[in-house]
Design an enzyme around this catalytic site. Structure first.
Site, short mmCIF file in Angstrom:
data_model
loop_
_atom_site.label_atom_id
_atom_site.label_comp_id
_atom_site.label_asym_id
_atom_site.label_seq_id
_atom_site.Cartn_x
_atom_site.Cartn_y
_atom_site.Cartn_z
N ARG A 147 0.86 -1.18 0.00
CA ARG A 147 0.00 0.00 0.00
C ARG A 147 0.90 1.24 0.00
O ARG A 147 2.12 1.13 0.12
CB ARG A 147 -0.92 0.01 1.23
N GLY A 148 0.27 2.40 -0.15
CA GLY A 148 1.03 3.64 -0.28
C GLY A 148 1.17 4.00 -1.74
O GLY A 148 1.51 3.15 -2.57
N ALA A 149 0.91 5.25 -2.08
CA ALA A 149 0.83 5.66 -3.47
C ALA A 149 2.06 5.29 -4.30
O ALA A 149 1.94 4.63 -5.34
CB ALA A 149 0.55 7.16 -3.56
N ARG B 51 -7.43 -0.33 -6.63
CA ARG B 51 -7.59 0.79 -5.69
C ARG B 51 -7.83 2.05 -6.51
O ARG B 51 -6.90 2.67 -7.00
CB ARG B 51 -6.33 1.00 -4.83
N ASP C 246 -2.17 10.39 -1.89
CA ASP C 246 -2.54 9.34 -2.84
C ASP C 246 -2.96 9.91 -4.19
O ASP C 246 -2.92 9.21 -5.20
CB ASP C 246 -3.68 8.49 -2.26
N ASN D 8 -5.62 12.06 0.71
CA ASN D 8 -4.74 11.23 1.53
C ASN D 8 -5.62 10.43 2.49
O ASN D 8 -6.85 10.54 2.46
CB ASN D 8 -3.74 12.11 2.29
N LYS D 9 -5.00 9.64 3.33
CA LYS D 9 -5.74 8.78 4.24
C LYS D 9 -6.77 9.58 5.04
O LYS D 9 -6.51 10.70 5.46
CB LYS D 9 -4.76 8.08 5.18
#
Length: 339
Positions: free
Chosen positions: A46-48, A89, A235, A244-245
């Site tokens: 995970r993570g852009a 995603r 993201d 973002n989150k």
């Protein structure tokens, strides 16, 4: 332990299984695209920036398997795998960016054997570029930090969210390399606790002082003047805001109220100049992430949930975006943000 979060090996795409951290460190290998897509959806990776690398490796994996399996039309098989990867995603723009960058090479080559080799070479190049990009982001961002400071961060934008080094945490790592005294406050980041499970794990391993708080405690620490700045990853960065989150937006609002700098650290591949925040489909995740905790039910069965994975922060609340080519500040009329 691997030097990178995600890598290529003979059997497929290797990655650190992040859902098990910090209790267990395990490396897994995704031997086909459906397994890699599952890993992306389950947040094993995970993570852009890491998703951009995963998308690139995923197309290379699709080429390898289509070539070795002799299953139907090579190009149709690879394009189908690419579509599956893109859909894993939808909010994180880097995933589609990585897929399309490799796919564009695939579609210009007529020899499948050469396609597979070129696809892997481009994917490896993307992974190498990501690490270099993060280090450049870190260098530019470190200049913003005082010689001694306390930084608040949300979710995980570290090495685990990239090929290596990190974006928001890369800034912190670079500042520490420059002998600055940096203390980190990591929000736990409900409901999946990426801040406590991943960010705290990374920083503690590096010997960087980190304290984890519940997300709703951040505003109180800002009020008490215990936070000098906020640094988060992204993201997707649209023409008018940053995704973002979930929880990032509330930190930005409170930081603005208390006149605390709010920085976003992200590479060029995260910018989306074709869309505004209103255009973006924000991923909604399952009920189980909210309705249970540590094996116990925490919500009556009849009560519905809203579980958005991301939120949008208007650029008016952002002090600066830290990129591999320097800082972007208000009025945010940089070409990367222009349609």
């Amino acid at each position: 332990m691997q030097d990178r979060t995600i890598w290529w090996e003979e059997g497929g795409v290797g990655l650190i299984e992040q859902t098990l951290l910090p209790e267990e460190y395990r490396e897994v290998v995704c031997a086909d695209v459906p397994r890699l897509v599952l890993a992306i959806r389950r947040l094993e990776v995970r993570g852009a920036p890491a998703l951009g690398v995963a998308g690139a490796y995923g197309v290379a994996l699709a080429c390898k398997n289509a070539l070795e399996g002799h299953e139907g039309d090579f190009y149709r098989s690879v394009e189908g795998a690419a579509a599956l990867l893109r859909s894993a995603r939808p909010t994180a723009v880097n995933l589609a960016w990585g897929v399309d960058r490799v796919l564009s090479v695939v579609l210009t080559e007529s020899d499948p054997a050469k396609v597979a080799a070129r696809a892997l070479a481009i994917a490896e190049q993307i992974a190498d570029e990501d690490e270099e990009t993060c280090r450049r982001i870190g260098s530019y961002g470190a200049e913003l930090l005082p010689d001694e400071c306390t930084v608040l961060t949300h979710c995980n934008a570290g090495a685990l969210a990239c090929a290596a080094w990190g974006t928001a945490l890369g800034v912190i790592r670079s500042a520490v390399e420059e002998k600055k005294i940096v203390r980190v406050i990591s929000c736990e980041t409900r409901p999946l606790l990426q801040g406590s499970r991943l960010t705290a794990w990374e920083l503690s391993r590096d010997g960087i002082p980190v304290t984890t708080i519940i997300d709703s405690e951040a505003a109180y620490l800002m009020q008490k003047k215990e936070i000098d700045c906020v640094i988060v990853g992204a993201d997707r960065i649209c023409t008018d805001g940053v995704f973002n989150k979930i929880g990032t937006y509330m930190h930005a609002v409170v930081a603005a109220y208390h006149q605390i700098p709010f920085y976003v650290a992200a590479p060029r591949s995260t910018f989306d100049p074709l869309h505004t925040m209103a255009d973006i489909i924000v991923e909604e995740r399952g009920r189980e992430e909210i309705a249970s905790l540590f094996g116990r039910t925490t919500l009556p069965d009849a009560v519905p949930v809203k579980n958005y994975a991301f939120d949008g922060t208007p650029l008016s609340l952002v002090t600066a975006i830290i990129t591999e080519e320097g800082l972007i500040r208000a009025p945010f009329d940089h070409p990367w943000l222009m349609p």
